[in-house]
Design a protein around this motif. Structure first.
Motif, PDB file in Angstrom:
ATOM      1  N   LEU A 273       0.689  -1.250  -0.193  1.00  0.00           N
ATOM      2  CA  LEU A 273      -0.107  -0.245  -0.041  1.00  0.00           C
ATOM      3  C   LEU A 273       0.674   1.242  -0.104  1.00  0.00           C
ATOM      4  CD1 LEU A 273      -2.745  -1.211   2.646  1.00  0.00           C
ATOM      5  CD2 LEU A 273      -2.597  -1.472   0.180  1.00  0.00           C
ATOM      6  N   THR A 274       1.389   1.393  -1.143  1.00  0.00           N
ATOM      7  CA  THR A 274       2.435   2.479  -1.360  1.00  0.00           C
ATOM      8  C   THR A 274       2.004   3.875  -1.334  1.00  0.00           C
ATOM      9  OG1 THR A 274       2.562   2.234  -3.503  1.00  0.00           O
ATOM     10  CG2 THR A 274       4.082   0.990  -2.334  1.00  0.00           C
ATOM     11  N   ALA A 275       0.880   3.961  -1.357  1.00  0.00           N
ATOM     12  CA  ALA A 275       0.051   5.341  -1.534  1.00  0.00           C
ATOM     13  C   ALA A 275      -0.436   5.844   0.165  1.00  0.00           C
ATOM     14  CB  ALA A 275      -1.090   5.333  -2.605  1.00  0.00           C
ATOM     15  N   LEU A 276      -0.518   4.703   1.032  1.00  0.00           N
ATOM     16  CA  LEU A 276      -0.891   4.945   2.160  1.00  0.00           C
ATOM     17  C   LEU A 276      -0.418   6.286   2.984  1.00  0.00           C
ATOM     18  CD1 LEU A 276      -3.154   3.383   3.785  1.00  0.00           C
ATOM     19  CD2 LEU A 276      -1.474   2.415   5.180  1.00  0.00           C
ATOM     20  N   GLN A 277      -1.254   7.130   3.538  1.00  0.00           N
ATOM     21  CA  GLN A 277      -0.957   8.055   4.320  1.00  0.00           C
ATOM     22  C   GLN A 277      -1.057   7.737   5.838  1.00  0.00           C
ATOM     23  OE1 GLN A 277      -2.368  11.801   2.551  1.00  0.00           O
ATOM     24  NE2 GLN A 277      -1.500  11.189   0.477  1.00  0.00           N
ATOM     25  N   TYR A 278      -2.289   7.417   6.089  1.00  0.00           N
ATOM     26  CA  TYR A 278      -2.830   7.223   7.535  1.00  0.00           C
ATOM     27  C   TYR A 278      -3.157   5.805   7.547  1.00  0.00           C
ATOM     28  CZ  TYR A 278      -3.121  12.291   6.866  1.00  0.00           C
ATOM     29  OH  TYR A 278      -2.763  13.523   6.710  1.00  0.00           O
ATOM     30  N   LEU A 279      -2.603   5.147   8.581  1.00  0.00           N
ATOM     31  CA  LEU A 279      -2.728   3.975   9.037  1.00  0.00           C
ATOM     32  C   LEU A 279      -3.048   4.095  10.437  1.00  0.00           C
ATOM     33  CD1 LEU A 279      -3.308   0.945   8.698  1.00  0.00           C
ATOM     34  CD2 LEU A 279      -0.793   0.815   9.251  1.00  0.00           C
ATOM     35  N   LEU A 280      -4.484   3.932  10.922  1.00  0.00           N
ATOM     36  CA  LEU A 280      -4.877   4.022  12.441  1.00  0.00           C
ATOM     37  C   LEU A 280      -5.324   2.642  12.859  1.00  0.00           C
ATOM     38  CD1 LEU A 280      -5.623   5.814  14.486  1.00  0.00           C
ATOM     39  CD2 LEU A 280      -7.670   6.164  13.917  1.00  0.00           C
ATOM     40  N   LEU A 281      -4.432   2.104  13.709  1.00  0.00           N
ATOM     41  CA  LEU A 281      -4.646   0.842  14.281  1.00  0.00           C
ATOM     42  C   LEU A 281      -4.450   0.871  15.944  1.00  0.00           C
ATOM     43  CD1 LEU A 281      -2.216  -1.505  12.131  1.00  0.00           C
ATOM     44  CD2 LEU A 281      -4.725  -1.320  12.340  1.00  0.00           C
ATOM     45  N   ASP A 282      -5.312   2.028  16.364  1.00  0.00           N
ATOM     46  CA  ASP A 282      -5.547   2.171  17.732  1.00  0.00           C
ATOM     47  C   ASP A 282      -6.533   1.206  18.260  1.00  0.00           C
ATOM     48  OD1 ASP A 282      -5.619   3.154  20.293  1.00  0.00           O
ATOM     49  OD2 ASP A 282      -6.112   5.113  19.810  1.00  0.00           O
ATOM     50  N   LEU A 283      -6.185   0.032  18.394  1.00  0.00           N
ATOM     51  CA  LEU A 283      -7.210  -1.091  18.672  1.00  0.00           C
ATOM     52  C   LEU A 283      -7.255  -1.508  19.887  1.00  0.00           C
ATOM     53  CD1 LEU A 283      -6.185  -2.843  15.441  1.00  0.00           C
ATOM     54  CD2 LEU A 283      -8.050  -1.260  15.514  1.00  0.00           C
ATOM     55  N   HIS A 284      -7.864  -0.764  21.060  1.00  0.00           N
ATOM     56  CA  HIS A 284      -8.055  -1.458  22.325  1.00  0.00           C
ATOM     57  C   HIS A 284      -8.918  -2.546  22.079  1.00  0.00           C
ATOM     58  CE1 HIS A 284     -11.212   1.755  22.207  1.00  0.00           C
ATOM     59  NE2 HIS A 284     -12.006   0.853  22.941  1.00  0.00           N
ATOM     60  N   ASN A 285      -9.067  -3.612  22.865  1.00  0.00           N
ATOM     61  CA  ASN A 285      -9.998  -4.872  22.746  1.00  0.00           C
ATOM     62  C   ASN A 285      -9.843  -5.555  21.571  1.00  0.00           C
ATOM     63  OD1 ASN A 285     -11.236  -4.379  25.490  1.00  0.00           O
ATOM     64  ND2 ASN A 285     -12.776  -2.986  24.325  1.00  0.00           N
ATOM     65  N   ASN A 286      -8.491  -5.316  20.982  1.00  0.00           N
ATOM     66  CA  ASN A 286      -8.143  -6.163  19.946  1.00  0.00           C
ATOM     67  C   ASN A 286      -7.120  -7.168  20.112  1.00  0.00           C
ATOM     68  OD1 ASN A 286      -9.595  -5.189  17.029  1.00  0.00           O
ATOM     69  ND2 ASN A 286      -9.428  -3.779  18.565  1.00  0.00           N
ATOM     70  N   SER A 287      -6.671  -8.062  19.313  1.00  0.00           N
ATOM     71  CA  SER A 287      -5.207  -8.887  19.725  1.00  0.00           C
ATOM     72  C   SER A 287      -4.324  -8.910  18.533  1.00  0.00           C
ATOM     73  CB  SER A 287      -5.908 -10.315  19.665  1.00  0.00           C
ATOM     74  OG  SER A 287      -7.132 -10.307  20.698  1.00  0.00           O
ATOM     75  N   PHE A 288      -4.092  -7.837  17.769  1.00  0.00           N
ATOM     76  CA  PHE A 288      -2.855  -7.919  16.704  1.00  0.00           C
ATOM     77  C   PHE A 288      -1.738  -8.112  17.727  1.00  0.00           C
ATOM     78  CE2 PHE A 288      -5.218  -5.225  13.844  1.00  0.00           C
ATOM     79  CZ  PHE A 288      -5.243  -6.064  12.805  1.00  0.00           C
ATOM     80  N   ASP A 289      -0.987  -8.927  17.208  1.00  0.00           N
ATOM     81  CA  ASP A 289       0.343  -9.337  17.930  1.00  0.00           C
ATOM     82  C   ASP A 289       1.425  -9.808  16.961  1.00  0.00           C
ATOM     83  OD1 ASP A 289      -0.138 -11.819  16.669  1.00  0.00           O
ATOM     84  OD2 ASP A 289      -1.316 -12.773  18.721  1.00  0.00           O
TER      85      ASP A 289
END
Length: 865
Positions: A273-289
């Motif tokens: 995703l080379t055009a990506l400017q904003y990646l918001l992964l403020d994920l409380h109650n999530n489990s990215f690890d």
């Protein structure tokens, strides 16, 4: 030749002036009569427009060109209305298929967003929007429309933008909208899985589904060569792994995945995703690890990378890579990172904001690297880690403006702070820093300083010239500072000296130092003397807290109404005498005078404080009739009148009037009764019976009527108080048996029925098996566990008593019904209001929360004692 030129000019001039095409192009076509009529009928139908001049429809007048009306645009050639915008116009009403709105067949843009069409069923047979077959932009967001996406929507084949409020699943007929490029269904209650059809609409450029109630995995596959540029799934219930096919969205610039239920590792394809400017992964109650991939840090256009509130435990191993030159904000907070800070972060030299707080980092902050430099960094968050503090001066943050190091195990002031010449906000609270506050800390650029909850004992001398400082907020509460109050600057706006050990008088000219202050607290010290009248010149104060000191004398008469912005006035826990001020600021939300020696009456002027939420006059010498007029305060939530000399007047005319006025308003009464959470009227001179109506207070947590002259039985209607945690009816003249129904109160953790005239067996079961004998002492007629007296015959539980309707009591006794009805917003246990303030990202608010917790604890201890 001259005559020829003149004749040529005349010919060209008249050819231009009288040319039909030029005339039509230069003058816009006026609105057609049928269009004007349709709009005026639309305005006058069963549809309410506001009468205020701010309404767009105010310009809609007969015999005027509708193309000039506000909110209307016409086609210059045909005169047809092509755009209607009535957004934010306070409209209320109903629209059906016969509405004149749907006679405007040339409409291309329709915006009715942010109104109140609360009677309209979007999925009814009377749905009329598909008649507008030329619509390209339809915006009905937050306008009160309801229902599922109707099948008729498939007729709007020219639709490009659709923003709507809906409920129920999305129908597959939406797949016919081949031109749709923007789909906004945020803040709805769709309650279904995402249909695959959404990802098959190849023309979609924007999808916003945040807070829409969708769930499941999103989606099975993202198509290749998708035109999508923005995807927002915030605050949904999507679960499972983020699909690898997300890498197909090569034109994506904005990706919002915060507050979802995604888990597992991030797909490596995100690096596509080379055009990506904003990646918001403020994920409380999530489990990215797992380990974050290098590719996230190399995306050339990426500006903000938010990975907070997950379970990431590692950053990529050290290795050669070319970091993004655009990355300015990196949030790694509230994860499971530990050990040393990875060296890869040192190459992210374009960072402006770095948040590493709330992890398990335990190494040196300088990473063991000399001259560590973040030249662009303006905000650094290191709080809640286990740093190894060093005396290194090698850390270079030349542009740093905010540094947060709350709860970092620091025992002294880090030496590198000396080099932060541009620092504006510094938070070193909740550490173990001891000794003196160094005088070099008072940088001329510093605006906010939080040193609270440490072990500081004093201030280094000499103190800087206060006129050279720009300090606006200073919080040093909960230390071991002693002696006189520290210096004050006239620039101060937020000042908290509470919970130290200052023993001095409040300076006589205190008002001049608080000319710009909105918050001033010196509570929990050992201040003596009188409150100086100069404090009334601090006309910008919103919070004034002088509680828990040794202040004496009378309250200055000006203090109740000295600031037009005053929200909180707390003088509790002192030795103040005399009467209360006669007038109070109408802006007041919290007034605390408890624990003094105040006398006289409760000032009737408090009835003008319509925003009052907290009123605590407990533990004084107030001798007055019960202030029934407080029932007119619609926001009252905390009322504490305990330990005074309140009584009931022989005249009942006032509360009879109130009672009769309330008769028949059952809906309002039910709402009122369902939000009470605490009643504390102990230690007064009330008498009469406890009304059965008290069982209607469904949200009650605390009930304290102790130390009065109440008689009669304990009403069995108390069984309805399923949220009740504390019940104190001790030291009255209550008689009869303890209702067996009270066993239903499973949240009850404290009960005191001692010193009454109760008899019979104590209920058994549930919480009643846990209360000590002291809860029932002073009732000779009681028997059963936990008392040593055995009951001869166990009695069955009494059946519930049906609640009786309100009736006027003509016996001359104190009518508790009126008292319970009188308070518009109920009561909250303890001082739960708190000070509603903030500073920066909230570290002052955190200190205030701690302060209010201490107040609640003291209030609880006083109540139980």
């Amino acid at each position: 030749m001259k005559l020829f030129h003149f004749l040529l000019f005349i010919f060209l001039f008249f050819s231009f002036v009288f040319s039909p095409s030029s005339s039509q192009a230069s003058l816009p076509h006026q609105c057609l009569d049928n269009q004007t009529l349709a709009l005026l009928r639309f305005k006058n139908e069963s549809f309410s427009f506001p009468s205020s001049s701010s309404s767009k429809s105010e310009s809609w007048k007969p015999d005027t060109d509708c193309c000039s009306w506000e909110g209307i645009k016409c086609d210059n050639t045909t005169g047809h209305v092509i755009s209607l915008d009535l957004s934010w116009d306070q409209l209320v009403g109903d629209i059906d298929s016969n509405s004149s709105l749907f006679k405007l067949h040339s409409l291309m843009r329709l915006n009715l967003s942010h109104n109140s069409f609360h009677f309209f069923n979007f999925n009814s047979e009377l749905f009329g929007f598909p008649q507008l077959v030329n619509l390209k932009h339809l915006d009905l967001a937050n306008s009160g429309f309801s229902g599922q996406v109707p099948l008729q929507m498939s007729r709007l084949t020219k639709l490009v933008l659709w923003d709507c409020s809906l409920s129920g699943p999305i129908d597959s007929s939406i797949s016919n909208l081949h031109l749709l490029s923007e789909l906004v269904l945020s803040n709805n209650n769709l309650s279904s899985e995402v249909p695959d059809v959404l990802t098959n609409l190849s023309s979609l450029v924007l999808i916003q589904l945040s807070s829409c109630g969708l769930h499941g995995e999103f989606p099975g596959e993202f198509p290749q060569q998708s035109a999508l540029r923005e995807l927002s799934l915030s605050c949904t219930k999507f679960h499972g792994k983020l699909p690898e096919s997300i890498g197909n969205l090569e034109f994506l610039t904005n990706l919002y995945l915060d507050n979802c239920n995604f888990s597992g590792t991030l797909p490596n394809s995100i690096g596509n995703l080379t055009a990506l400017q904003y990646l918001l992964l403020d994920l409380h109650n999530n489990s990215f690890d797992g380990i974050t991939d290098y590719s996230l840090f190399t995306l050339p256009s990426l500006e903000d990378l938010m990975l907070g509130k997950n379970r990431f435990h590692s950053l990529p191993d050290e290795g050669p890579f070319t970091p993004s030159s655009s990355l300015s904000w990196l949030d790694l907070s509230e994860n499971e990172f530990q050990g040393l800070i990875p060296r890869m972060l040192t190459v992210l030299t374009s960072l402006e904001i770095l948040n590493l707080s709330s992890n398990k980092f335990n190494g040196s902050m300088d990473l063991g690297i000399a001259n560590l430099t973040f030249p662009q960094l303006v905000s650094l968050h290191l709080s809640h880690n286990h740093w190894l503090m060093t005396d290194s001066d090698d850390l270079a943050f030349p542009n740093l403006k905010m540094l947060k190091m709350r709860s970092c195990n620091a025992t002294k002031f880090p030496s590198f702070l000396r080099n932060l010449h541009n620092l504006e906000a510094l938070d070193l609270s909740s550490n173990g820093i001891n000794g003196q506050i160094p005088n070099w800390i008072w940088s001329s650029s510093l605006i906010g300083l939080n040193l609270s909850q440490n072990l500081l004992t004093g201030l280094d001398r000499p103190l800087p010239d206060a006129s050279s400082l720009q300090m606006g907020a200073l919080d040093v509460h909960s230390n071991k500072l002693q002696g006189s109050l520290p210096f004050l600057s006239q620039q101060i706006e937020f000042l908290d000296y509470s919970d130290n050990n200052f023993r001095s008088v409040i300076p006589a000219d205190i008002g001049s130092y608080l000319s710009k202050a909105f918050f001033f607290s010196v509570s929990g010290n050992d201040l003596i003397g009188k409150i100086p009248t100069s404090i009334c010149s601090a006309r910008n104060l919103q919070v004034l807290d002088l509680s828990d000191n040794q202040l004496n004398g009378t309250i200055p008469t000006c203090l109740g109404n000295f600031s037009s912005e005053l929200l909180v006035l707390n003088l509790g826990g002192n030795n103040l005498q005399g009467t209360m001020p006669s007038s109070f600021a109408e802006t007041l939300s919290t007034l605390v005078f408890n624990g003094n020696g105040l006398e006289g009456n409760v000032p009737r002027s408090l009835s003008t404080c319509k925003g009052l939420e907290v009123l605590d006059l407990g533990d004084n010498q107030i001798h007055d009739t019960f202030p029934f007029w407080l029932g007119n305060l619609p926001q009252l939530q905390v009322l504490v009148l305990r330990s005074n000399k309140f009584y009931v007047s022989a005249s009942y005319s006032y509360y009879i009037t109130v009672k009769q006025k309330m008769k028949g308003e059952n809906t309002t009464l039910e709402r009122i009764l369902n939000i009470f959470t605490s009643i504390n009227l102990s230690n007064n001179e009330f008498e009469g019976k406890i009304p059965k109506l008290i069982g209607e207070l469904k949200s009650l947590h605390v009930l304290d009527l102790s130390h009065n002259n109440l008689d009669g039985p304990i009403p069995s209607s108390l069984e309805n108080l399923l949220q009740l945690e504390s019940l104190d009816l001790s030291h009255n003249k209550l008689s009869g048996e303890i209702p067996q129904q009270l066993v239903r109160l499973t949240f009850l953790s404290f009960i005191n029925l001692s010193a009454n005239e109760l008899q019979g067996s104590i209920p058994s079961g549930a919480q009643f098996n846990t209360f000590p004998a002291g809860s029932y002492e002073g009732n000779p007629g009681l028997c059963g566990f936990p008392l040593p007296t055995k009951c001869e015959v166990s009695k069955e539980a009494l059946p519930p008593i049906q609640q009786q309707k309100l009736e006027l009591d003509s016996t001359g006794e104190f009518d508790w019904t009126v008292l319970l009805m009188g308070y518009g917003s109920g009561l909250v246990a303890g001082l739960s209001m708190g000070y509603i303030l903030f500073w920066g990202n909230g570290f002052i608010a955190e200190s205030i929360a701690t302060k209010m917790q201490q107040l609640r604890l003291r209030s609880s201890q006083q109540r139980r004692s």
